[in-house]
Design a protein around this motif. Structure first.
Motif, short mmCIF file in Angstrom:
data_model
loop_
_atom_site.label_atom_id
_atom_site.label_comp_id
_atom_site.label_asym_id
_atom_site.label_seq_id
_atom_site.Cartn_x
_atom_site.Cartn_y
_atom_site.Cartn_z
N UNK A 114 0.82 -1.22 0.00
CA UNK A 114 0.00 0.00 0.00
C UNK A 114 0.86 1.27 0.00
N UNK A 115 1.99 1.19 -0.70
CA UNK A 115 2.87 2.35 -0.85
C UNK A 115 2.72 2.95 -2.24
N UNK A 116 3.53 3.94 -2.52
CA UNK A 116 3.50 4.63 -3.81
C UNK A 116 3.82 3.65 -4.93
N UNK A 164 -2.62 -0.50 7.52
CA UNK A 164 -2.43 0.44 6.41
C UNK A 164 -1.24 1.37 6.61
N UNK A 165 -0.37 1.06 7.55
CA UNK A 165 0.82 1.87 7.83
C UNK A 165 2.08 1.08 7.46
N UNK A 166 3.14 1.81 7.13
CA UNK A 166 4.42 1.17 6.84
C UNK A 166 4.93 0.45 8.08
N UNK A 167 5.31 -0.79 7.94
CA UNK A 167 5.82 -1.57 9.06
C UNK A 167 7.34 -1.68 8.94
N UNK A 168 8.06 -0.95 9.81
CA UNK A 168 9.52 -1.03 9.82
C UNK A 168 9.99 -2.44 10.14
N UNK A 169 9.28 -3.09 11.04
CA UNK A 169 9.64 -4.45 11.45
C UNK A 169 9.57 -5.41 10.26
N UNK A 170 8.51 -5.31 9.47
CA UNK A 170 8.35 -6.20 8.32
C UNK A 170 9.36 -5.89 7.22
N UNK A 230 15.75 0.51 -0.23
CA UNK A 230 14.47 0.45 0.49
C UNK A 230 13.74 1.76 0.25
N UNK A 231 12.51 1.68 -0.22
CA UNK A 231 11.69 2.87 -0.47
C UNK A 231 10.62 3.01 0.61
N UNK A 232 10.56 4.19 1.23
CA UNK A 232 9.51 4.48 2.21
C UNK A 232 8.97 5.88 1.96
N UNK A 233 7.67 6.01 1.84
CA UNK A 233 7.05 7.34 1.78
C UNK A 233 6.63 7.71 3.20
N UNK A 234 7.07 8.88 3.65
CA UNK A 234 6.77 9.30 5.02
C UNK A 234 6.44 10.79 5.05
N UNK A 235 5.14 11.17 5.09
CA UNK A 235 3.93 10.35 5.21
C UNK A 235 3.75 9.40 4.02
N UNK A 264 13.71 8.00 1.86
CA UNK A 264 12.52 8.51 2.55
C UNK A 264 11.90 9.57 1.65
N UNK A 265 10.78 9.24 1.07
CA UNK A 265 10.07 10.15 0.16
C UNK A 265 9.17 11.06 1.00
N UNK A 266 9.58 12.31 1.12
CA UNK A 266 8.84 13.27 1.94
C UNK A 266 7.98 14.22 1.13
#
Length: 219
Positions: free
Chosen positions: A30-32, A54-60, A72-77, A105-107
């Protein structure tokens, strides 16, 4: 700092630079949707880390890291769910990621967040040289059609990206208007206030229709 024809240009540049055939790129469920697309174009295998509520899980994400992981791609928010990873949790996560892996980190929606426990990640780059923060003028500045984005990282990472970047990726008009809009502090404040009001109102209205609106930290 590196500039691009929208932050998506920089995201694509990152996979061109650091992605490889038979390597792996981790994206959150459920990311970009653009992250998996550009990763596949670079020849990498896309690994999806399950979300949590529905939130990014750092653990996973950490569980999915292997010897083949390059990015690693993360959108935050997070786009599109509006969830965020708070600063302390983000720092703990980055400490556990091997330094040979690029963390993006996509801000794109960072300016909308007014929670004091949130960090856009820029202050963390000094401690984590493998971290890249991407930003855009398309969201809160309302200049999507202008195509202007930028990224911040360690000197080594930026210099590597500059070797791959095309020489004419940002036009002069975008550069000029982008530098001017940064001076419009009142416009930025007005946009944040407007968003804060509707952050409260809209979920209540959606819930009144019998639907479920999740809490958002963005727009």
């Amino acid at each position: 700092i590196i500039c691009g024809n929208g932050s998506d240009d920089i995201l694509s540049l990152i996979t061109q630079t650091f992605g490889r055939e038979n390597s792996e790129v981790i994206c959150s469920e459920f990311g970009f949707i653009y992250y998996p697309i550009i990763s596949k174009i670079s020849g990498a295998k896309v690994i999806i880390a399950k979300s949590k509520n529905l939130s990014v899980s750092c653990e996973n994400i950490l569980k999915k890291i292997s010897k083949k992981t390059r990015i690693i791609f993360i959108a935050n928010p997070n786009n599109p769910t509006g969830s965020v990873i708070m600063k302390n949790k983000l720092k703990d996560f980055l400490k556990k990621v091997p330094r040979n892996i690029i963390v993006v980190i996509d801000g794109a929606y960072a300016e909308f967040v007014n929670n004091t426990n949130y960090s856009d990640g820029i202050s963390l780059v000094k401690s984590f040289p493998n971290l890249i923060i991407t930003r855009t003028f398309s969201k809160i500045f309302a200049l999507a059609g202008l195509r202007l984005g930028w990224a911040y990282s360690s000197r080594e990472v930026i210099e590597t990206l500059e070797k791959v970047r095309g020489p004419f990726n940002v036009n002069l008009l975008a550069q000029k208007i982008g530098s001017l809009i940064l001076k419009e502090k009142k416009f930025l404040e007005k946009s944040i206030i407007h968003n804060n009001i509707w952050q409260e109102k809209l979920p209540k209205f959606v819930n009144s229709l019998g639907l479920e609106a999740k809490k958002t930290f963005a727009n």
